[in-house]
Design a protein around this motif. Structure first.
Motif, PDB file in Angstrom:
ATOM      1  N   ASN A 177      31.388  35.577  47.557  1.00  0.00           N
ATOM      2  CA  ASN A 177      31.625  36.393  46.371  1.00  0.00           C
ATOM      3  C   ASN A 177      31.354  35.640  45.072  1.00  0.00           C
ATOM      4  OD1 ASN A 177      32.390  38.580  47.933  1.00  0.00           O
ATOM      5  ND2 ASN A 177      34.583  38.175  47.760  1.00  0.00           N
ATOM      6  N   GLU A 178      31.631  34.344  45.066  1.00  0.00           N
ATOM      7  CA  GLU A 178      31.464  33.559  43.850  1.00  0.00           C
ATOM      8  C   GLU A 178      30.026  33.562  43.335  1.00  0.00           C
ATOM      9  OE1 GLU A 178      32.979  32.579  46.562  1.00  0.00           O
ATOM     10  OE2 GLU A 178      34.993  31.847  46.069  1.00  0.00           O
ATOM     11  N   TRP A 179      29.069  33.793  44.229  1.00  0.00           N
ATOM     12  CA  TRP A 179      27.653  33.801  43.826  1.00  0.00           C
ATOM     13  C   TRP A 179      27.386  34.851  42.762  1.00  0.00           C
ATOM     14  CZ3 TRP A 179      23.600  37.452  44.662  1.00  0.00           C
ATOM     15  CH2 TRP A 179      22.314  36.972  44.430  1.00  0.00           C
ATOM     16  N   PHE A 180      28.045  35.996  42.860  1.00  0.00           N
ATOM     17  CA  PHE A 180      27.804  37.083  41.919  1.00  0.00           C
ATOM     18  C   PHE A 180      28.353  36.774  40.526  1.00  0.00           C
ATOM     19  CE2 PHE A 180      27.734  39.039  46.106  1.00  0.00           C
ATOM     20  CZ  PHE A 180      26.586  39.825  46.047  1.00  0.00           C
ATOM     21  N   ALA A 181      29.383  35.943  40.471  1.00  0.00           N
ATOM     22  CA  ALA A 181      29.983  35.603  39.176  1.00  0.00           C
ATOM     23  C   ALA A 181      29.019  34.832  38.291  1.00  0.00           C
ATOM     24  CB  ALA A 181      31.264  34.807  39.398  1.00  0.00           C
ATOM     25  N   GLY A 182      27.950  34.291  38.863  1.00  0.00           N
ATOM     26  CA  GLY A 182      26.966  33.566  38.079  1.00  0.00           C
ATOM     27  C   GLY A 182      26.125  34.443  37.175  1.00  0.00           C
ATOM     28  N   PHE A 183      26.057  35.747  37.460  1.00  0.00           N
ATOM     29  CA  PHE A 183      25.232  36.625  36.622  1.00  0.00           C
ATOM     30  C   PHE A 183      25.871  37.987  36.356  1.00  0.00           C
ATOM     31  CE2 PHE A 183      24.024  37.125  41.034  1.00  0.00           C
ATOM     32  CZ  PHE A 183      23.909  38.490  41.207  1.00  0.00           C
ATOM     33  N   LEU A 184      27.088  38.226  36.890  1.00  0.00           N
ATOM     34  CA  LEU A 184      27.789  39.485  36.661  1.00  0.00           C
ATOM     35  C   LEU A 184      29.208  39.210  36.169  1.00  0.00           C
ATOM     36  CD1 LEU A 184      26.944  41.620  39.834  1.00  0.00           C
ATOM     37  CD2 LEU A 184      26.141  42.064  37.519  1.00  0.00           C
ATOM     38  N   GLU A 185      29.773  40.184  35.475  1.00  0.00           N
ATOM     39  CA  GLU A 185      31.180  40.093  35.085  1.00  0.00           C
ATOM     40  C   GLU A 185      32.025  40.532  36.280  1.00  0.00           C
ATOM     41  OE1 GLU A 185      34.341  41.860  31.800  1.00  0.00           O
ATOM     42  OE2 GLU A 185      32.184  42.184  31.517  1.00  0.00           O
ATOM     43  N   THR A 186      32.252  39.600  37.189  1.00  0.00           N
ATOM     44  CA  THR A 186      33.022  39.887  38.396  1.00  0.00           C
ATOM     45  C   THR A 186      33.627  38.585  38.899  1.00  0.00           C
ATOM     46  OG1 THR A 186      32.959  41.021  40.539  1.00  0.00           O
ATOM     47  CG2 THR A 186      31.112  39.550  40.043  1.00  0.00           C
ATOM     48  N   SER A 187      34.394  38.658  39.967  1.00  0.00           N
ATOM     49  CA  SER A 187      35.029  37.470  40.533  1.00  0.00           C
ATOM     50  C   SER A 187      35.321  37.710  41.996  1.00  0.00           C
ATOM     51  CB  SER A 187      36.342  37.154  39.802  1.00  0.00           C
ATOM     52  OG  SER A 187      37.300  38.174  40.047  1.00  0.00           O
ATOM     53  N   ASP A 188      35.616  36.633  42.704  1.00  0.00           N
ATOM     54  CA  ASP A 188      36.000  36.732  44.103  1.00  0.00           C
ATOM     55  C   ASP A 188      37.214  37.644  44.260  1.00  0.00           C
ATOM     56  OD1 ASP A 188      36.192  35.977  46.942  1.00  0.00           O
ATOM     57  OD2 ASP A 188      37.900  34.780  46.314  1.00  0.00           O
ATOM     58  N   GLU A 189      38.209  37.478  43.382  1.00  0.00           N
ATOM     59  CA  GLU A 189      39.430  38.286  43.451  1.00  0.00           C
ATOM     60  C   GLU A 189      39.139  39.764  43.250  1.00  0.00           C
ATOM     61  OE1 GLU A 189      40.238  34.171  42.791  1.00  0.00           O
ATOM     62  OE2 GLU A 189      39.052  35.566  41.573  1.00  0.00           O
ATOM     63  N   TRP A 190      38.268  40.071  42.288  1.00  0.00           N
ATOM     64  CA  TRP A 190      37.923  41.470  41.975  1.00  0.00           C
ATOM     65  C   TRP A 190      37.256  42.137  43.177  1.00  0.00           C
ATOM     66  CZ3 TRP A 190      33.765  44.801  41.543  1.00  0.00           C
ATOM     67  CH2 TRP A 190      33.948  45.943  40.763  1.00  0.00           C
ATOM     68  N   ILE A 191      36.313  41.429  43.794  1.00  0.00           N
ATOM     69  CA  ILE A 191      35.576  41.997  44.932  1.00  0.00           C
ATOM     70  C   ILE A 191      36.493  42.168  46.136  1.00  0.00           C
ATOM     71  CG2 ILE A 191      33.673  41.632  46.547  1.00  0.00           C
ATOM     72  CD1 ILE A 191      32.297  40.020  44.258  1.00  0.00           C
ATOM     73  N   ARG A 192      37.294  41.145  46.430  1.00  0.00           N
ATOM     74  CA  ARG A 192      38.214  41.232  47.574  1.00  0.00           C
ATOM     75  C   ARG A 192      39.203  42.380  47.406  1.00  0.00           C
ATOM     76  NH1 ARG A 192      39.856  35.638  50.436  1.00  0.00           N
ATOM     77  NH2 ARG A 192      38.110  34.330  49.825  1.00  0.00           N
ATOM     78  N   ALA A 193      39.755  42.523  46.209  1.00  0.00           N
ATOM     79  CA  ALA A 193      40.776  43.539  45.979  1.00  0.00           C
ATOM     80  C   ALA A 193      40.234  44.946  46.177  1.00  0.00           C
ATOM     81  CB  ALA A 193      41.348  43.396  44.573  1.00  0.00           C
ATOM     82  N   ARG A 194      38.975  45.171  45.846  1.00  0.00           N
ATOM     83  CA  ARG A 194      38.402  46.516  45.909  1.00  0.00           C
ATOM     84  C   ARG A 194      37.678  46.837  47.201  1.00  0.00           C
ATOM     85  NH1 ARG A 194      39.339  44.806  41.212  1.00  0.00           N
ATOM     86  NH2 ARG A 194      39.779  46.169  39.424  1.00  0.00           N
ATOM     87  N   SER A 195      37.339  45.799  47.974  1.00  0.00           N
ATOM     88  CA  SER A 195      36.530  46.046  49.175  1.00  0.00           C
ATOM     89  C   SER A 195      36.996  45.302  50.420  1.00  0.00           C
ATOM     90  CB  SER A 195      35.074  45.658  48.902  1.00  0.00           C
ATOM     91  OG  SER A 195      34.953  44.253  48.724  1.00  0.00           O
ATOM     92  N   GLY A 196      37.710  44.209  50.246  1.00  0.00           N
ATOM     93  CA  GLY A 196      38.057  43.362  51.384  1.00  0.00           C
ATOM     94  C   GLY A 196      36.963  42.396  51.771  1.00  0.00           C
ATOM     95  N   ILE A 197      35.837  42.435  51.057  1.00  0.00           N
ATOM     96  CA  ILE A 197      34.680  41.594  51.395  1.00  0.00           C
ATOM     97  C   ILE A 197      34.853  40.201  50.787  1.00  0.00           C
ATOM     98  CG2 ILE A 197      32.177  41.318  51.132  1.00  0.00           C
ATOM     99  CD1 ILE A 197      32.069  44.434  50.908  1.00  0.00           C
ATOM    100  N   GLU A 198      34.557  39.175  51.589  1.00  0.00           N
ATOM    101  CA  GLU A 198      34.617  37.795  51.134  1.00  0.00           C
ATOM    102  C   GLU A 198      33.251  37.143  51.077  1.00  0.00           C
ATOM    103  OE1 GLU A 198      37.401  35.699  53.604  1.00  0.00           O
ATOM    104  OE2 GLU A 198      38.865  37.355  53.542  1.00  0.00           O
ATOM    105  N   ARG A 199      32.351  37.579  51.956  1.00  0.00           N
ATOM    106  CA  ARG A 199      31.013  36.998  52.033  1.00  0.00           C
ATOM    107  C   ARG A 199      30.108  37.991  52.751  1.00  0.00           C
ATOM    108  NH1 ARG A 199      34.454  35.127  55.587  1.00  0.00           N
ATOM    109  NH2 ARG A 199      35.289  33.684  54.049  1.00  0.00           N
ATOM    110  N   ARG A 200      28.815  37.752  52.666  1.00  0.00           N
ATOM    111  CA  ARG A 200      27.833  38.552  53.391  1.00  0.00           C
ATOM    112  C   ARG A 200      26.603  37.686  53.628  1.00  0.00           C
ATOM    113  NH1 ARG A 200      29.594  38.218  49.020  1.00  0.00           N
ATOM    114  NH2 ARG A 200      30.260  40.348  48.562  1.00  0.00           N
TER     115      ARG A 200
END
Length: 323
Positions: free
Chosen positions: A20-43
């Motif tokens: 998830n941290e990869w997306f924080a490099g170019f989007l306004e997002t975070s690992d916590e935000w993604i996990r809370a809304r989807s349960g996804i940690e990696r892909r």
């Protein structure tokens, strides 16, 4: 009576793991935000030049090895995908060639995230009608190729991968105690096309386009329709929810999975969950989850199993089978 029985299962994931941290490099997002809304940690994302047929072929090889079969012992390949290698021919025929399979026939099924449920239902029909004895059913996707990387509500949700099952004709007594596919339930409603689609297409714009999703609307339809289709397929098969050993849902979002399980009065201990590791791999998610669950010992021979999915179309459905 004749039944389509699972003989083998396998999967393949690209080597590249994207946390998830990869997306924080170019989007306004975070690992916590993604996990809370989807349960996804990696892909997993496919490498440059790695195609859907490459992923599908590796998953097919794993399933064939698990079944103890060679490619030419397969009569048919049914491949579910919304990210084909080419406009035509069917990606299934490319997999057929890569496997070295010189007989039988191969074709694609396109029902987005519900694609594998549709493919299983079609494979079951081919076996019951006597047109095939063994069918290789594959779900494979490279959804990373159709993401809008500026849309944080969608691009963080999807991943690439492939899974495959070998179905084989067998005999049963015509009761829920039989191994194999016991009942199928398919639906679609084109009125809801706009809430989950890819902009562009060969006929309309001569472009590939990007995935567009109205998340709240999809969530509402998903929980309602998945629960009802599961109830309906259990009724067709003559079983009740308390008899189910495993639910293998489409791995889209942990909130959809848990809400649907609650509607069915199924404890989370009976639900196969892999979304945290793979994200939403669309048509690949169910066979991928089945293969991982068997490896983990969560899905065992004889388990009464339901699988369900919903995708663009809207298209949805459920399959009841005994593993």
């Amino acid at each position: 009576m004749k039944r389509a029985i699972v003989r083998g299962v396998g999967h393949y994931l690209p080597e590249r793991v994207v946390p998830n941290e990869w997306f924080a490099g170019f989007l306004e997002t975070s690992d916590e935000w993604i996990r809370a809304r989807s349960g996804i940690e990696r892909r997993h994302f496919a490498e440059e030049g790695q195609t859907t047929s490459d992923l599908a072929t590796e998953a097919a090889k794993a399933a064939l090895a698990n079944a103890g079969l060679e490619p030419d012992e397969i009569d048919t390949i049914v491949l579910a995908t919304s990210t084909p290698d080419l406009t035509f021919p069917a990606t299934a025929t490319i997999v057929q060639q890569k496997l070295g399979m010189t007989r039988g026939f191969a074709f694609d099924v396109q029902a987005v995230c519900a694609g594998f449920v549709y493919a299983l239902a079609n494979a079951n029909a081919l076996i019951l009608s006597g047109q095939a004895e063994r069918v290789l059913v594959i779900g494979a996707e490279t959804f990373s190729r159709i993401m809008n990387w500026q849309d944080r509500s969608t691009c963080v949700l999807f991943g690439d991968g492939a899974g495959a099952l070998v179905l084989e004709a067998g005999e049963g007594e015509g009761t829920p105690a039989d191994r194999g596919i016991l009942a199928t339930d398919l639906h679609s409603d084109g009125r809801h096309r706009e809430i989950l689609q890819v902009s562009g297409g060969v006929s309309s714009s001569q472009t590939t386009g990007h995935l567009i999703m109205a998340g709240k609307e999809v969530f509402r339809h998903a929980v309602e329709k998945l629960a009802q289709s599961t109830i309906d397929v259990m009724a067709k098969g003559g079983v009740t929810a308390d008899q189910i050993d495993r639910l293998v849902p489409h791995q889209a979002n942990i909130r959809i999975i848990s809400r649907t399980a609650a509607k069915l009065n199924l404890p989370m201990g009976k639900i196969v969950v892999t979304v945290q590791d793979h994200g939403n791999t669309s048509a690949a998610s169910i066979p991928l989850a089945m293969s991982v669950a068997q490896e983990r010992g969560e899905l065992r021979r004889g388990d009464l199993t339901v699988t369900e999915a919903i995708g663009g179309g809207l298209a949805w459905g459920a399959i009841l089978l005994r593993w």
